[in-house]
Motif scaffolding. Sequence first.
Motif, PDB file in Angstrom:
ATOM      1  N   GLN A  19       0.856  -1.184   0.000  1.00 19.22           N
ATOM      2  CA  GLN A  19       0.000   0.000   0.000  1.00 19.22           C
ATOM      3  C   GLN A  19       0.890   1.231   0.000  1.00 19.22           C
ATOM      4  N   ILE A  20       0.540   2.226  -0.783  1.00 20.67           N
ATOM      5  CA  ILE A  20       1.238   3.507  -0.726  1.00 20.67           C
ATOM      6  C   ILE A  20       0.747   4.213   0.529  1.00 20.67           C
ATOM      7  N   ILE A  21       1.661   4.550   1.403  1.00 26.35           N
ATOM      8  CA  ILE A  21       1.336   5.232   2.655  1.00 26.35           C
ATOM      9  C   ILE A  21       1.496   6.747   2.512  1.00 26.35           C
ATOM     10  N   ALA A  22       2.522   7.156   1.755  1.00 25.04           N
ATOM     11  CA  ALA A  22       2.767   8.587   1.583  1.00 25.04           C
ATOM     12  C   ALA A  22       3.450   8.843   0.249  1.00 25.04           C
ATOM     13  N   THR A  23       3.229  10.029  -0.262  1.00 22.66           N
ATOM     14  CA  THR A  23       3.861  10.458  -1.504  1.00 22.66           C
ATOM     15  C   THR A  23       4.558  11.796  -1.274  1.00 22.66           C
ATOM     16  N   GLY A  24       5.289  12.200  -2.272  1.00 26.75           N
ATOM     17  CA  GLY A  24       5.934  13.498  -2.283  1.00 26.75           C
ATOM     18  C   GLY A  24       5.977  13.974  -3.723  1.00 26.75           C
ATOM     19  N   ALA A  25       6.558  15.129  -3.931  1.00 21.08           N
ATOM     20  CA  ALA A  25       6.721  15.650  -5.294  1.00 21.08           C
ATOM     21  C   ALA A  25       8.073  16.341  -5.377  1.00 21.08           C
ATOM     22  N   ASP A  26       8.757  16.140  -6.488  1.00 16.79           N
ATOM     23  CA  ASP A  26      10.072  16.754  -6.653  1.00 16.79           C
ATOM     24  C   ASP A  26       9.927  18.245  -6.959  1.00 16.79           C
ATOM     25  N   ARG A  27      11.018  18.901  -7.211  1.00  8.94           N
ATOM     26  CA  ARG A  27      10.998  20.354  -7.435  1.00  8.94           C
ATOM     27  C   ARG A  27      10.147  20.762  -8.637  1.00  8.94           C
ATOM     28  N   ALA A  28      10.009  19.863  -9.600  1.00 12.49           N
ATOM     29  CA  ALA A  28       9.199  20.151 -10.790  1.00 12.49           C
ATOM     30  C   ALA A  28       7.735  19.748 -10.594  1.00 12.49           C
ATOM     31  N   GLY A  29       7.407  19.215  -9.425  1.00 10.44           N
ATOM     32  CA  GLY A  29       6.036  18.795  -9.159  1.00 10.44           C
ATOM     33  C   GLY A  29       5.743  17.363  -9.553  1.00 10.44           C
ATOM     34  N   ARG A  30       6.754  16.619  -9.972  1.00  9.26           N
ATOM     35  CA  ARG A  30       6.570  15.218 -10.368  1.00  9.26           C
ATOM     36  C   ARG A  30       6.372  14.365  -9.112  1.00  9.26           C
ATOM     37  N   PRO A  31       5.243  13.663  -9.016  1.00  5.57           N
ATOM     38  CA  PRO A  31       4.967  12.895  -7.803  1.00  5.57           C
ATOM     39  C   PRO A  31       5.792  11.612  -7.727  1.00  5.57           C
ATOM     40  N   PHE A  32       6.096  11.210  -6.502  1.00  5.96           N
ATOM     41  CA  PHE A  32       6.792   9.931  -6.278  1.00  5.96           C
ATOM     42  C   PHE A  32       6.256   9.285  -5.013  1.00  5.96           C
ATOM     43  N   VAL A  33       6.385   7.969  -4.955  1.00  6.91           N
ATOM     44  CA  VAL A  33       6.011   7.235  -3.750  1.00  6.91           C
ATOM     45  C   VAL A  33       7.097   7.473  -2.724  1.00  6.91           C
ATOM     46  N   ALA A  34       6.714   7.991  -1.578  1.00  6.91           N
ATOM     47  CA  ALA A  34       7.683   8.275  -0.516  1.00  6.91           C
ATOM     48  C   ALA A  34       7.744   7.169   0.522  1.00  6.91           C
ATOM     49  N   GLN A  35       6.625   6.466   0.701  1.00  6.35           N
ATOM     50  CA  GLN A  35       6.583   5.397   1.691  1.00  6.35           C
ATOM     51  C   GLN A  35       5.526   4.380   1.313  1.00  6.35           C
ATOM     52  N   MET A  36       5.861   3.109   1.554  1.00  6.44           N
ATOM     53  CA  MET A  36       4.914   2.027   1.270  1.00  6.44           C
ATOM     54  C   MET A  36       4.956   1.045   2.433  1.00  6.44           C
ATOM     55  N   GLU A  37       3.933   0.212   2.505  1.00  2.00           N
ATOM     56  CA  GLU A  37       3.865  -0.783   3.563  1.00  2.00           C
ATOM     57  C   GLU A  37       3.332  -2.075   3.005  1.00  2.00           C
ATOM     58  N   HIS A  38       3.870  -3.181   3.461  1.00  2.00           N
ATOM     59  CA  HIS A  38       3.437  -4.508   3.035  1.00  2.00           C
ATOM     60  C   HIS A  38       2.429  -5.061   4.021  1.00  2.00           C
TER      61      HIS A  38
END
Length: 102
Positions: free
Chosen positions: A83-102
């Motif tokens: 499960q994706i627990i948290a996301t973030g976005a880089d300086r250009a606003g591109r989202p990424f998965v920051a934290q996941m949990e099994h």
Amino acid sequence: LGFEWLVDHFASNRSAIVSGFDSEDLALPLVFTQHAASSRIYSSMASDRVFTWLATEPITYNMHHEGIEPAKFAATQALNNFQIIATGADRAGRPFVAQMEH
């Protein structure tokens, strides 16, 4: 690098992780998903100040140029047990998965 290794390992291919993120030396707050409050790591602190700080203050340190976008994570069937627990976005606003949990 541990996060990237886990995604690569469970996705069984290197194409899950992609480069091009502008997230080196970048402090960010976490953007929690709907799964965060019931996750093992955050369920006991859903109303805690630490949870609030993580969500509102730029206190998580990012030092990467590779990652996985939330949409690609969701579309990668081999990662369905996570499960994706948290996301973030880089300086250009591109989202990424920051934290996941099994």
